[in-house]
Scaffold this motif. Structure first.
Motif, mmCIF file in Angstrom:
data_model
loop_
_atom_site.group_PDB
_atom_site.id
_atom_site.type_symbol
_atom_site.label_atom_id
_atom_site.label_comp_id
_atom_site.label_asym_id
_atom_site.label_seq_id
_atom_site.Cartn_x
_atom_site.Cartn_y
_atom_site.Cartn_z
ATOM 1 N N SER A 142 0.821 -1.216 0.000
ATOM 2 C CA SER A 142 0.000 0.000 0.000
ATOM 3 C C SER A 142 0.856 1.268 0.000
ATOM 4 O O SER A 142 0.342 2.367 -0.247
ATOM 5 C CB SER A 142 -0.928 0.013 1.219
ATOM 6 O OG SER A 142 -0.188 0.169 2.422
ATOM 7 N N LYS A 178 0.549 3.162 -9.237
ATOM 8 C CA LYS A 178 -0.658 3.604 -8.533
ATOM 9 C C LYS A 178 -1.328 4.742 -9.290
ATOM 10 O O LYS A 178 -0.697 5.764 -9.588
ATOM 11 C CB LYS A 178 -0.284 4.059 -7.119
ATOM 12 C CG LYS A 178 -1.431 4.087 -6.135
ATOM 13 C CD LYS A 178 -0.890 4.339 -4.731
ATOM 14 C CE LYS A 178 -1.945 4.142 -3.676
ATOM 15 N NZ LYS A 178 -1.397 4.309 -2.308
ATOM 16 N N GLY A 182 -6.259 3.432 -7.556
ATOM 17 C CA GLY A 182 -5.560 2.394 -6.805
ATOM 18 C C GLY A 182 -4.475 1.764 -7.653
ATOM 19 O O GLY A 182 -4.038 2.342 -8.661
#
Length: 394
Positions: A142, A178, A182
């Motif tokens: 992430s 990214k 997302g």
């Protein structure tokens, strides 16, 4: 997955094993290595030609493009792993094996024809661009900093990547970046002027051609039809790849540790000390016995996780458990083999010291042991909370 059945799988694995033992192992002393100690492209291509002639090139993918089941793959990839050069010769090595699996599952027909076909045929190598330096994506995807935005019918990608296995010399790249939606995943031809290799560090392992490069991506333009799926679906596709890829590592390196154990066993049965062979000393014999236990437990863990994946589950928790259990068990096996062989075990006269180095790196690659344990602990907590809620306990 229907697979080919146990009898054909056993015959295929035996064919791969015979090829690795008879043809590949003699190449382990071949001097064609780069300055990092990895086999050169010339050596790898020569080995692939031998595999093609022996009909064991890319044995885990059938002529119609379908894959062996994970359980069948385990038997075949273990056989290919009996030499560090075996997966390269048979085209079952990382990252290509995992990339072929991903593209076979989610690639469009055009992507499969352009990018997957040359990988399956052993005419190209590939690289998977995910890990980043300087606080970017690693164990925590992430944190990805490589970004992309759409510009007409192209996507423009900028960022840096690190520890990109096989990037040097690869012809196919799978890049994660990214967008505002997302994570995204793109296919690109390599080499490319917008993708610069900054350095290839020396590492403890050296079985992978091209090493583990640090990369700068500078305004790379990729046609929109070279995106896998849709914008924002990249993490979903990463999981399609990573769960079986972790398990494939376990399969190949179990094969290498079987071979290291064979070498250590032969040494212990020939070497004399204090009036008897080493194996007759309990301190040595018990280490080899513990190797047998760890190798068998690794086999059972791989088979269990493969069964979960064959059952249609992504098996994220199961692949984490297998990765931890098998990598730690194989590290013990490799370490004992070095110890049994003493001074001989730390020389390059056998592959034992290389297997030790490669397995040490394996405990980190595809997620360090500690990250997988942390992930499993989070699952334990989630499951506990769900059970409490279901039982009505406050």
């Amino acid at each position: 997955m229907s697979g080919i059945g146990p009898e054909r799988t056993a015959a295929l694995a035996a064919k791969v094993e015979a090829f690795v033992r008879d043809t590949v192992i003699p190449y382990e002393r071949d001097p064609r290595r780069d300055h990092h100690g990895a086999p050169t492209e010339e050596l790898v291509e020569e080995l692939k030609e031998h595999a093609r002639a022996a009909d064991v090139l890319t044995p885990h993918i059938l002529p119609d493009g379908s894959h062996l089941t994970q359980r069948e793959t385990a038997v075949v990839l273990t056989a290919s792993g009996l030499s560090p050069l075996g997966p390269l010769a048979c085209n079952t090595a990382a990252p290509d094996e995992g990339n072929m699996y991903l593209l076979g599952k989610v690639g469009s027909p055009d992507i499969q024809a352009r990018f997957l076909k040359p990988l399956v045929e052993g005419r190209a190598r590939s690289a998977f661009f995910m890990t980043e330096p300087d606080g970017g994506a690693g164990s925590d995807p992430s944190m990805m900093q490589t970004h992309c935005h759409q510009d007409g019918n192209h996507w423009v990608i900028n960022g840096r990547k690190t520890f990109i296995t096989g990037a040097q010399g690869a012809k196919v790249g799978i890049i994660m970046a990214k967008s505002d939606d997302g994570a995204c995943m793109f296919l690109t031809d390599l080499p490319h002027p917008a993708i610069r290799i900054d350095r290839v560090p020396n590492t403890i392992d050296n079985s992978m051609p091209g090493g583990h490069a640090t990369i700068t991506i500078d305004n790379l333009r990729v046609p929109a039809d070279q995106m896998l799926g849709n914008s924002g679906e990249g993490f979903q596709y990463a999981q399609v790849r990573l769960s079986p890829a972790r398990l494939s590592h376990c399969m190949r390196w179990r094969g290498a540790c079987i071979r290291a154990h064979e070498i250590a066993t032969d040494y212990a049965n020939r070497r004399m000390a204090f009036g008897k062979t080493l194996i007759d000393h309990e301190g040595v014999g018990f280490m080899l016995a513990e190797n047998m236990i760890d190798l068998k437990q690794s086999e059972l863990m791989i088979d269990w996780c493969a069964g979960v994946l064959d059952g249609g589950s992504l098996g994220t928790a199961e692949s984490s458990m297998a990765k931890v259990a098998v990598s730690e068990a194989l590290m013990r096996v490799a370490d004992r083999c070095v110890q049994v062989m003493g001074g001989m075990g730390v020389t390059a006269d056998t592959i034992v010291e290389q297997v030790f180095r490669e397995i040490r790196a394996f405990r980190i690659y595809d997620g360090p042991t500690e990250v997988h344990k942390w992930s499993l602990a989070k699952k334990i907590k989630r499951d506990w909370k769900a059970a409490q809620a279901g039982s009505g306990v406050a």
